[in-house]
Design a protein around this motif. Sequence first.
Motif, PDB file in Angstrom:
ATOM      1  N   UNK A  66       0.837  -1.209   0.000  1.00  0.00           N
ATOM      2  CA  UNK A  66       0.000   0.000   0.000  1.00  0.00           C
ATOM      3  C   UNK A  66       0.872   1.260   0.000  1.00  0.00           C
ATOM      4  N   UNK A  67       1.938   1.260   0.793  1.00  0.00           N
ATOM      5  CA  UNK A  67       2.842   2.408   0.829  1.00  0.00           C
ATOM      6  C   UNK A  67       3.446   2.640  -0.546  1.00  0.00           C
ATOM      7  N   UNK A  68       3.890   1.569  -1.201  1.00  0.00           N
ATOM      8  CA  UNK A  68       4.517   1.716  -2.512  1.00  0.00           C
ATOM      9  C   UNK A  68       3.506   2.146  -3.575  1.00  0.00           C
ATOM     10  N   UNK A  69       2.244   1.760  -3.432  1.00  0.00           N
ATOM     11  CA  UNK A  69       1.218   2.267  -4.356  1.00  0.00           C
ATOM     12  C   UNK A  69       1.116   3.778  -4.247  1.00  0.00           C
ATOM     13  N   UNK A  70       1.085   4.291  -3.005  1.00  0.00           N
ATOM     14  CA  UNK A  70       1.020   5.743  -2.800  1.00  0.00           C
ATOM     15  C   UNK A  70       2.278   6.420  -3.341  1.00  0.00           C
ATOM     16  N   UNK A  71       3.422   5.821  -3.041  1.00  0.00           N
ATOM     17  CA  UNK A  71       4.707   6.384  -3.478  1.00  0.00           C
ATOM     18  C   UNK A  71       4.766   6.451  -4.999  1.00  0.00           C
ATOM     19  N   UNK A  72       4.354   5.374  -5.664  1.00  0.00           N
ATOM     20  CA  UNK A  72       4.446   5.341  -7.128  1.00  0.00           C
ATOM     21  C   UNK A  72       3.499   6.347  -7.787  1.00  0.00           C
ATOM     22  N   UNK A  73       2.350   6.598  -7.168  1.00  0.00           N
ATOM     23  CA  UNK A  73       1.463   7.641  -7.706  1.00  0.00           C
ATOM     24  C   UNK A  73       2.163   8.997  -7.629  1.00  0.00           C
ATOM     25  N   UNK A  74       2.799   9.265  -6.493  1.00  0.00           N
ATOM     26  CA  UNK A  74       3.506  10.547  -6.317  1.00  0.00           C
ATOM     27  C   UNK A  74       4.738  10.637  -7.206  1.00  0.00           C
ATOM     28  N   UNK A  75       5.359   9.513  -7.527  1.00  0.00           N
ATOM     29  CA  UNK A  75       6.539   9.489  -8.404  1.00  0.00           C
ATOM     30  C   UNK A  75       6.138   9.566  -9.878  1.00  0.00           C
ATOM     31  N   UNK A  76       4.831   9.482 -10.134  1.00  0.00           N
ATOM     32  CA  UNK A  76       4.311   9.421 -11.512  1.00  0.00           C
ATOM     33  C   UNK A  76       4.894   8.232 -12.256  1.00  0.00           C
ATOM     34  N   UNK A  77       4.967   7.104 -11.531  1.00  0.00           N
ATOM     35  CA  UNK A  77       5.412   5.814 -12.075  1.00  0.00           C
ATOM     36  C   UNK A  77       6.879   5.778 -12.492  1.00  0.00           C
ATOM     37  N   UNK A  78       7.665   6.753 -12.047  1.00  0.00           N
ATOM     38  CA  UNK A  78       9.105   6.741 -12.336  1.00  0.00           C
ATOM     39  C   UNK A  78       9.714   5.507 -11.676  1.00  0.00           C
ATOM     40  N   UNK A  79      10.575   4.750 -12.382  1.00  0.00           N
ATOM     41  CA  UNK A  79      11.119   3.494 -11.835  1.00  0.00           C
ATOM     42  C   UNK A  79      11.905   3.705 -10.541  1.00  0.00           C
ATOM     43  N   UNK A  80      11.864   2.674  -9.712  1.00  0.00           N
ATOM     44  CA  UNK A  80      12.628   2.671  -8.463  1.00  0.00           C
ATOM     45  C   UNK A  80      13.245   1.283  -8.288  1.00  0.00           C
ATOM     46  N   UNK A  81      14.515   1.253  -7.913  1.00  0.00           N
ATOM     47  CA  UNK A  81      15.274   0.026  -7.683  1.00  0.00           C
ATOM     48  C   UNK A  81      15.394  -0.150  -6.177  1.00  0.00           C
ATOM     49  N   UNK A  82      14.992  -1.312  -5.664  1.00  0.00           N
ATOM     50  CA  UNK A  82      15.006  -1.541  -4.219  1.00  0.00           C
ATOM     51  C   UNK A  82      15.752  -2.834  -3.901  1.00  0.00           C
ATOM     52  N   UNK A  83      16.696  -2.743  -2.975  1.00  0.00           N
ATOM     53  CA  UNK A  83      17.501  -3.885  -2.559  1.00  0.00           C
ATOM     54  C   UNK A  83      17.258  -4.135  -1.073  1.00  0.00           C
ATOM     55  N   UNK A  84      16.612  -5.249  -0.781  1.00  0.00           N
ATOM     56  CA  UNK A  84      16.266  -5.613   0.602  1.00  0.00           C
ATOM     57  C   UNK A  84      17.264  -6.652   1.094  1.00  0.00           C
ATOM     58  N   UNK A  85      18.186  -6.228   1.971  1.00  0.00           N
ATOM     59  CA  UNK A  85      19.196  -7.160   2.482  1.00  0.00           C
ATOM     60  C   UNK A  85      18.915  -7.550   3.932  1.00  0.00           C
ATOM     61  N   UNK A  86      17.688  -7.315   4.369  1.00  0.00           N
ATOM     62  CA  UNK A  86      17.310  -7.636   5.749  1.00  0.00           C
ATOM     63  C   UNK A  86      16.702  -9.029   5.841  1.00  0.00           C
ATOM     64  N   UNK A  87      16.886  -9.650   6.994  1.00  0.00           N
ATOM     65  CA  UNK A  87      16.206 -10.901   7.328  1.00  0.00           C
ATOM     66  C   UNK A  87      15.613 -10.734   8.713  1.00  0.00           C
ATOM     67  N   UNK A  88      14.319 -10.831   8.903  1.00  0.00           N
ATOM     68  CA  UNK A  88      13.313 -11.008   7.868  1.00  0.00           C
ATOM     69  C   UNK A  88      13.222  -9.771   6.960  1.00  0.00           C
ATOM     70  N   UNK A  89      12.502  -9.915   5.882  1.00  0.00           N
ATOM     71  CA  UNK A  89      12.425  -8.896   4.835  1.00  0.00           C
ATOM     72  C   UNK A  89      11.838  -7.576   5.332  1.00  0.00           C
ATOM     73  N   UNK A  90      12.384  -6.479   4.796  1.00  0.00           N
ATOM     74  CA  UNK A  90      11.877  -5.140   5.096  1.00  0.00           C
ATOM     75  C   UNK A  90      10.825  -4.684   4.094  1.00  0.00           C
ATOM     76  N   UNK A  91      10.830  -5.291   2.905  1.00  0.00           N
ATOM     77  CA  UNK A  91       9.919  -4.862   1.840  1.00  0.00           C
ATOM     78  C   UNK A  91       8.920  -5.978   1.562  1.00  0.00           C
ATOM     79  N   UNK A  92       7.655  -5.634   1.591  1.00  0.00           N
ATOM     80  CA  UNK A  92       6.591  -6.584   1.270  1.00  0.00           C
ATOM     81  C   UNK A  92       6.832  -7.113  -0.145  1.00  0.00           C
ATOM     82  N   UNK A  93       6.846  -8.423  -0.305  1.00  0.00           N
ATOM     83  CA  UNK A  93       7.153  -9.018  -1.608  1.00  0.00           C
ATOM     84  C   UNK A  93       6.167  -8.577  -2.688  1.00  0.00           C
ATOM     85  N   UNK A  94       4.934  -8.242  -2.306  1.00  0.00           N
ATOM     86  CA  UNK A  94       3.945  -7.798  -3.293  1.00  0.00           C
ATOM     87  C   UNK A  94       4.280  -6.422  -3.867  1.00  0.00           C
ATOM     88  N   UNK A  95       5.135  -5.662  -3.186  1.00  0.00           N
ATOM     89  CA  UNK A  95       5.509  -4.332  -3.696  1.00  0.00           C
ATOM     90  C   UNK A  95       6.218  -4.456  -5.040  1.00  0.00           C
TER      91      UNK A  95
END
Length: 168
Positions: free
Chosen positions: A78-107
């Motif tokens: 949900x956060x990334x949906x809001x973020x992407x609307x504000x970014x006007x769909x500009x691409x974003x590269x995300x690297x999650x190196x945390x265990x457990x994961x910091x980024x919802x896999x559905x994002x």
Amino acid sequence: KSVLCVGAGKMSEMVLRAFSQLGPGSVRVVNRDPERGRLLASRFGGRGLDFESLESQLVEADAVITSTAATTPIITHAMMERVMRRRRRRPIFMLDIALPRDIDSRAGELENVFVYNLDDLHRGLQRAGAGRQDALDAARAIVDQGVRQYVAWHRQRLLGPMIEQLYA
């Protein structure tokens, strides 16, 4: 490009060190302990920011590295949906190196959101290792062929005078 690091631990420091060698346009660190985030950011010429600014920082970032000790994802679909609307769909590269994961896999299912985690990195390393092994095998074959040609040439050189004597 702008780099956003979420978390200020040792892993974040290692990744920021690697990213800093690429000469990013800006480096920002968001951390629950703002002072620790500011300290890490200052080592790389960046700015440390409060954790509450995470969503607005995601709007501005081109590359995001996450490495926190959170027990649940801190960046949700949900956060990334809001973020992407504000970014006007500009691409974003995300690297999650945390265990457990910091980024919802559905994002990562959202358009222009490219999420990679430790499993993806591991697979990439395995593929690179397989490629190196293939190159090593090819190099060995070239060396073996060269050695065989040299040995044949050397034998001919040694046998040449003997053949001349036999012929005579």
